[in-house]
Design an enzyme around this catalytic site. Structure first.
Site, PDB file in Angstrom:
ATOM      1  CG  ASP A   1      -5.988  11.769   8.259  1.00 34.20           C
ATOM      2  OD1 ASP A   1      -7.043  11.981   8.015  1.00 34.20           O
ATOM      3  OD2 ASP A   1      -4.758  10.681   8.009  1.00 34.20           O
TER       4      ASP A   1
ATOM      5  N   GLY B   1       0.740  -1.220  -0.144  1.00 37.88           N
ATOM      6  CA  GLY B   1       0.026  -0.384  -0.252  1.00 37.88           C
ATOM      7  C   GLY B   1       0.721   1.362   0.208  1.00 37.88           C
TER       8      GLY B   1
ATOM      9  N   GLY C   1      -0.071   9.517   1.407  1.00 40.21           N
ATOM     10  CA  GLY C   1       0.886  10.736   1.627  1.00 40.21           C
ATOM     11  C   GLY C   1       1.979  10.322   1.544  1.00 40.21           C
ATOM     12  CB  SER C   2       3.676  10.530   4.831  1.00 37.98           C
ATOM     13  OG  SER C   2       2.914   9.338   5.507  1.00 37.98           O
TER      14      SER C   2
END
Length: 938
Positions: free
Chosen positions: A772, A641, A644-645
């Site tokens: 988040d 996977g 964003g980071s």
């Protein structure tokens, strides 16, 4: 029949000829007005950039009219009188030409995103009677000339960002019947001129927390036809006016969460129409009025004050009463027997007072009693025999009294019972409850062996029987305890071994078996548990403790067990003899091997890539792998996977099949400041948290241009991959072979994730806000236990409930709370909103940004609920089985409750968790208009 004369016939014809031009003129004017209105509406459609929800607004033909453009348009006599653009995601200012609709009397623009000051162009709507601008982003002051709309009967400016003083001019809107100013940023004080609105029926000033402290103006009590008065949590101080009892029409009074003092006016309980009184969380004192004539009362909540004296016997007259909350006060004397005969009583909460005497024996016999909470008093005698007589009791909370005798036999068949807390009494006897979640009976007189009935409760979360007189062995057949989180059998007389199967309980985090007579070795399987609290002290245990517990965290867990030992001094126990011999043997062997190995080690070192030698390892627990094993496993073949980071890899670490997840943040150049900050945040938070429902950080490995975080691996990946087909990888494997998660699994996941968030918000010091929360950040292990992950955006608060400030809004679309998108001030309630969206995902199967073509899931769910559509129509068709519908509807409504636009109206995660735990009893928690969950949970 008389035949008309020629003269009369001529007269009639002359009248028709004279009136015909007037008819033609009237028709022409009417047609002209309709053409003008249609032009205005089509101009409005163009101004809003022709959104799809106005696709049916098309120029009319001879057979159609713009009056058919429902539901946005309402007409009277073929002229537009109502314009409703509710919940349509409008982000533009209010267009000034709306008032070109000359006959409009109703404008409803609620639940949008209007970004401006009060639209004074509406003053041109000379016939306007109904104006709703609530649930928007209006700012600035309410104009001082608001009385330029003199015909207004309904005005709602609720849930906006209006500030400054509330203008006195509102008091000149003499036709006003409904005034809603709740949840803004007014600074006050509230103008007494509001008391001049003699036609006012509903008034709400609740949740205006920025108001300067203010007293209720005495002339408010002159509002003789006022039915609803809501001023919750708005800095109201001083005493309640003695003339409050003269408001004869009053039906609902909510002055809760203020700083009111003094006594309750005696006339208040004489009001014939009064049905609801909320005065909780103030500083009211004195006795309660003893005479009660308000026979329509349904809910009385006077909790969390300084009230004293007896509970009035007159409360027995209140035959419509469903809820009585008097907890956190100083009431004394006995509980009136008449209250136990009330036919509609559902919730009875009088805990933490100074009540004495015995409990009325008829409680539960005449009503469908759901909650019975009398803890923290000085009550004596037995618990009432009929508490679950009609089979509806959910919570029995009677701890910290002087109660004696056995638990009532009627509880034995009480399938609705979820919570029993009777610790710190003199009780005995145990019944069987199939749906029980919490059983706390510590510090009582329970004796004999641990009842087998307690081992057959699959939903049990907490089991505490500490400080009793229990004997015999601990039960070995305990695998039904799949949900057990806390187990406390300390300070009894239990003997025999510790069952190995305790180590197989998947979510156990607290285990206390101290001060018993347990013997034998500590099962190695206990090392599998993720324990926050662990105590086996003061027993007769022997042998070597499991290697996992040789850790300073557990230094007090094994005290006063003379025959226990460890292989290292970390556990503050004696060193095992065999370990001493082994240490000596290994020392000799190592001496011989050192020289021969050194050559190979040096050579291997220089053969390795020079860049790998710069990796720094920071371990947070004992590791069974090396740095080189992790680095060599970070390959494209192991990629599972990306986000964003960074990217995430599945890395095998040994021959026994152990696997870890590795999150890599790797750039060709120096790490960007943002990623570096997220990395450090995640390390700081996860290295200090130990909870079964939060992903476990094992170590971090770093060098200048690369960062690796190593976690426990979650076999079933993330929740979104199970809920949403397009996110599901083809190689997703599971011990459960369904492609679609069934409802019991979804509820299990919801409860687990709620536990993790609840721990972060309420048990971490300082609290942690995730910021988040989304379904892709909930990981699932092989048994579908939820684990919260990805803390890169998390923020540590100085104090629970305090607003923190962040430099920029961060999060994922569909999950972001409205106030977070508008400001950068955050507290735990933004996580509650996001979690509510996850609950809606679990119940509907939809994605967070997929309510319909115009709205997010949260907005779609709110509209579905407000329009009174059947809840079952919103549920996921793939799992909608009749036996689960009640639970699914309850969780769907909880998701709606969590996504209230007003943060203070959302429940806390502690309340959310309790409500979820009750869902399996098929009890739907009520959804209250202005949100206070204090009465939803036991």
């Amino acid at each position: 029949m008389t035949k008309p004369t020629p003269t009369s016939s001529l007269h009639t014809h002359l009248c028709i000829l004279l009136f015909l031009p007037l008819l033609l003129i009237s028709h022409a004017n009417s047609q002209s007005l309709q053409d003008q209105e249609q032009a205005v509406l089509l101009k409005l459609k163009s101004y809003l950039q022709s959104p799809p929800f106005l696709s049916h607004w098309i120029p009319s033909t001879s057979n159609t009219s713009h009056c058919s453009w429902r539901p946005q348009i309402t007409c009277t006599n073929n002229s537009v009188t109502g314009l409703s653009l509710v919940n349509t995601n409008i982000t533009l200012p209010v267009p000034p030409f709306i008032c070109d609709l000359k006959n409009v009397t109703l404008i409803d623009l609620s639940y949008n995103y209007f970004p401006e000051e009060f639209p004074k162009a509406l003053y041109n709507c000379s016939k306007l009677q109904y104006l709703d601008l609530s649930q928007n982003y209006f700012v600035g002051k309410i104009p001082d000339d608001i009385d330029s709309l003199p015909r207004l009967q309904y005005l709602s400016l609720a849930n906006n960002y209006f500030s400054g003083d509330i203008p006195a001019a509102i008091g000149r809107l003499q036709e006003l019947r409904n005034l809603q100013l709740l949840s803004n940023h007014f600074t006050g004080p509230v103008p007494p001129e509001i008391g001049n609105l003699s036609n006012l029926i509903d008034l709400s000033l609740s949740y205006n927390t920025d108001l300067v402290p203010w007293n209720m103006p005495s002339n408010f009590t002159q509002l003789k036809i006022l039915k609803t008065l809501w001023i919750r949590e708005s800095n109201l101080i001083g005493q309640l006016p003695g003339t409050l009892g003269e408001m004869a029409a009053l039906e609902e009074l909510d002055l809760a969460k203020n700083s009111l003092n003094g006594t309750i006016p005696r006339g208040l309980f004489l009001l014939k129409n009064l049905s609801i009184i909320y005065l909780f969380r103030n500083s009211l004192s004195g006795d309660l009025p003893q005479m009660v004539e308000a026979l329509n009362l349904q809910v009385i909540d006077l909790s969390d004050n300084h009230l004293t004296g007896p509970i009035p016997k007159d409360y027995g007259k209140l035959t419509k009463l469903t809820g009585l909350a008097l907890f956190y006060n100083g009431f004394s004397g006995e509980i009136p027997a008449s209250i136990s005969h009330l036919p509609n009583l559902i919730d009875f909460k009088v805990y933490d007072n100074n009540l004495t005497g015995t409990l009325p024996p008829d409680f539960g016999r005449y009503s469908e009693l759901g909650g019975f909470e009398v803890s923290g008093n000085r009550l004596t005698g037995k618990l009432p025999d009929h508490l679950c007589y009609l089979g509806k009791l959910e919570g029995l909370v009677a701890h910290e009294n002087n109660l004696t005798g056995e638990l009532p036999s009627s509880l034995g068949n009480c399938t609705s019972l979820v919570i029993v807390k009777v610790n710190d009494n003199g009780l005995s006897g145990v019944s069987s409850w199939t749906n029980l979640k919490v059983f706390d009976a510590g510090n009582n007189l329970f004796n004999g062996t641990i009842p087998q009935e307690l081992t057959a409760l699959p939903g049990l979360i907490t089991l505490s029987l500490d400080q009793n007189q229990l004997t015999g062995f601990l039960p070995s057949e305990i695998m039904s305890w799949k949900s057990l989180n806390t187990l406390n059998f300390s300070r009894n007389q239990l003997s025999g071994p510790i069952p190995e199967k305790l180590g197989l309980l998947p979510v156990l985090t607290e285990l206390d078996l101290s001060e018993n007579q347990l013997s034998g070795q500590i099962p190695a399987l206990l090392g599998r548990l993720k324990l926050n609290h662990f105590n086996l002290s003061s027993n007769h245990l022997s042998g070597k403790i499991p290697i996992k517990f040789e850790n300073p965290v557990y230094v007090k867990s094994f005290l006063d067990n003379r025959d226990l030992c460890a292989t290292s001094p970390l556990a503050k126990l004696k060193i095992c003899k065999s370990s001493k011999i082994l240490i000596l043997t290994f020392s000799i062997l190592l001496s011989f091997l050192a020289l021969s190995l050194s050559f190979f080690m040096v050579r291997a070192y220089w053969k390795r890539n020079r860049s790998d030698s710069n990796w720094q390892l920071t371990a947070f627990q004992r590791l069974n792998f090396t740095v080189s094993k992790i680095i060599s496993g970070v390959t494209e073949n192991n990629l599972v996977g990306s986000g964003g980071s960074g990217k995430v890899y599945r890395v095998p670490v040994n021959r026994t099949g152990d696997v870890v997840a590795v999150k890599k943040i790797w750039k060709d150049k120096k790490l960007e400041e943002k990623l570096e900050k997220e990395f450090l945040t995640e390390v700081k938070i996860l290295s200090s948290i130990r909870h079964a429902n939060i992903v476990k950080l094992m170590c971090c490995i770093s060098k200048d241009n690369s960062k690796l975080l190593v976690y426990e691996y979650s076999e079933n990946r993330s929740l979104d991959q199970w809920l949403h087909k397009r996110n599901r990888p083809s190689n997703l494997t599971s011990s459960v072979h369904h492609v679609v998660l069934d409802w019991p699994k979804r509820l299990q996941i919801a409860v687990g994730a709620a536990r993790g968030l609840c721990y972060m918000h309420h048990d971490c010091v300082p609290p942690v806000v995730h910021r988040d929360m989304k379904s892709s950040n909930i990981l699932l292990d092989s048994d579908f236990n939820a684990k919260i992950a990805d803390f890169g955006l998390a923020k540590i608060l100085v104090k629970q409930g305090e607003l923190g400030t962040v430099s920029a809004v961060a999060g994922s679309f569909g999950y972001i709370a409205p106030e977070y998108a508008h400001t950068t001030r955050v507290n735990e309630k933004i996580d509650v909103y996001s979690f509510g969206v996850i609950l809606l995902e679990l119940t509907t199967g939809r994605e967070a940004n997929d309510g319909d073509e115009h709205t997010s899931l949260a907005e779609w769910a709110w509209r579905h609920f407000q329009e009174d559509n059947p809840l079952v129509n919103a549920l996921d068709q793939d799992i909608k089985e009749p036996c689960y519908l009640d639970e699914m509807c309850s969780v769907f409504k909880l998701g709606i409750y969590c996504t209230e636009r007003l943060p203070s109206a959302r429940p806390s995660m502690k309340e959310v968790l309790h409500i979820l735990l009750r869902c399996s009893t098929k009890v739907t928690p009520p959804l209250r208009r202005f949100g206070d969950a204090s009465n939803l949970i036991p």
